[in-house]
Motif scaffolding. Structure first.
Motif, PDB file in Angstrom:
ATOM      1  N   ILE A 199       0.869  -1.173   0.000  1.00 23.53           N
ATOM      2  CA  ILE A 199       0.000   0.000   0.000  1.00 23.53           C
ATOM      3  C   ILE A 199       0.907   1.224   0.000  1.00 23.53           C
ATOM      4  O   ILE A 199       1.693   1.428   0.933  1.00 23.53           O
ATOM      5  N   GLU A 210      -1.206   5.466   1.244  1.00 27.05           N
ATOM      6  CA  GLU A 210      -2.634   5.341   1.577  1.00 27.05           C
ATOM      7  C   GLU A 210      -3.522   5.580   0.361  1.00 27.05           C
ATOM      8  O   GLU A 210      -4.671   5.991   0.490  1.00 27.05           O
ATOM      9  N   ALA A 264      -3.172   0.352  -3.795  1.00 32.62           N
ATOM     10  CA  ALA A 264      -3.013  -1.012  -3.294  1.00 32.62           C
ATOM     11  C   ALA A 264      -2.509  -1.888  -4.428  1.00 32.62           C
ATOM     12  O   ALA A 264      -3.116  -1.939  -5.497  1.00 32.62           O
ATOM     13  N   ASN A 315      -9.993   0.307  -1.321  1.00 28.69           N
ATOM     14  CA  ASN A 315     -10.372   0.428   0.089  1.00 28.69           C
ATOM     15  C   ASN A 315     -10.440  -0.930   0.771  1.00 28.69           C
ATOM     16  O   ASN A 315     -10.052  -1.080   1.932  1.00 28.69           O
ATOM     17  N   MET A 338      -6.966  -2.042   1.739  1.00 33.60           N
ATOM     18  CA  MET A 338      -6.399  -1.215   2.801  1.00 33.60           C
ATOM     19  C   MET A 338      -7.057  -1.505   4.140  1.00 33.60           C
ATOM     20  O   MET A 338      -6.388  -1.542   5.183  1.00 33.60           O
ATOM     21  N   GLN A 340      -5.362  -3.009   7.558  1.00 32.69           N
ATOM     22  CA  GLN A 340      -5.513  -2.316   8.843  1.00 32.69           C
ATOM     23  C   GLN A 340      -6.089  -3.242   9.898  1.00 32.69           C
ATOM     24  O   GLN A 340      -5.670  -3.219  11.063  1.00 32.69           O
TER      25      GLN A 340
END
Length: 295
Positions: free
Chosen positions: A204, A207, A210, A263, A266, A270
């Motif tokens: 990644i 931010e 990806a 998203n 990511m 996380q």
């Protein structure tokens, strides 16, 4: 903007071509001006208009395909041009991660790049627990080609020492050099060990982007302490699936689906990162997983 203008111009040409066939005075006038070549001009205009308006393949905004590992140097260089460099990685031993960011980190160390902050979050596989991939291959029956795969403690030791620990130390050395060059540079770097096996790897960048790929699988052989070992290996460098090796999606894409895929990856990272903050291996491979400047 250019494509829209061309569409309107070709639509006008096509309309004039059709009108010239239906309205004789108009057709005669256009032919005298050498503006249209009758039906031939109309047909050509329609073909061109169709090609631009949707007949040809289109690239999707924010989606990229990389067919070599070396091509990842582009996104890495772009990430290091930011004031705050943010790179996350989830993979097996961090070999390819180190290879991807080595050159831009060297540029920071020699002063060619001057970010204000570097944040690296790295997740690797835990290699102190048994795993079937990479695993040892043993003959099922004498004289048969069929083999069984089992855990290989010898191979896990090799992967720990020759890959995970080696590249962690190499990365620490480069970070030391970068901060010695710029003492005001703020560096945050941590490695967390996951029970996941080598199925895929994820980068990644800043931010935003990806980049994802899956590990291949192949039979391999290595020698350790005078003994040859046949293994079923997780191939992270050589195998390309079709014409692609890495797939990339950007959060800045104009396409909703592309943004959702970016998203998704990511948020997956996380979630795993958060879980591994409080869930640790009993005997970690890396005893010092947080980078600190050398004394």
């Amino acid at each position: 903007m250019k494509t829209a203008l061309i569409k309107w111009l070709l639509a006008l040409v096509a309309l004039l071509g059709v009108a010239a066939q239906l309205i004789s005075p108009l057709g005669d006038a256009l032919e005298r001006q050498h503006f249209l070549g009758g039906s031939f001009g109309a047909v050509v205009a329609f073909i061109l208009f169709d090609a631009i308006s949707g007949g040809a393949d289109r690239e999707v905004s924010g989606v990229e395909v990389f067919d070599t590992l070396r091509e990842l140097s582009g996104p890495a260089e772009e990430a290091f041009e930011a004031r705050h460099v943010r790179i996350d990685f989830a993979g097996f031993t961090m070999e390819t991660f180190y290879g991807t960011i080595r050159d831009p980190l060297l540029e920071v160390a020699d002063g060619s790049l001057s970010p204000k902050r570097i944040t690296l979050r790295i997740i690797v596989a835990h290699l102190n627990s048994p795993m079937n991939l990479p695993g040892e291959l043993a003959s099922l029956r004498p004289g048969r080609d069929v083999a069984v795969f089992t855990d290989s403690a010898v191979n896990r030791e090799r992967m720990r020492n020759d890959y995970t620990l080696k590249y962690w130390e190499d990365l620490r050395t480069l970070l030391d050099r970068a901060q010695r060059r710029n003492p005001k540079l703020v560096i945050t770097c941590e490695v967390r060990e996951s029970p996941h096996g080598p199925q895929s790897k994820l980068y990644i960048f800043d931010e935003d982007r990806a980049v994802y790929t899956t590990y291949g699988i192949r039979k391999s052989r290595f020698e350790r302490n005078g003994r040859e070992c046949d293994i079923l290996d997780a191939e992270g460098l050589g195998i390309r699936h079709g014409e692609a090796r890495y797939l990339s999606w950007s959060r800045r894409s104009r396409t909703k689906t592309t943004r959702q895929i970016a998203n998704y990856h990511m948020e997956w990272f996380q979630n795993l990162w958060d879980v591994l903050e409080d869930v640790k291996p009993a005997v970690p491979v890396i005893p010092n997983p947080v980078w600190e400047p050398s004394a």
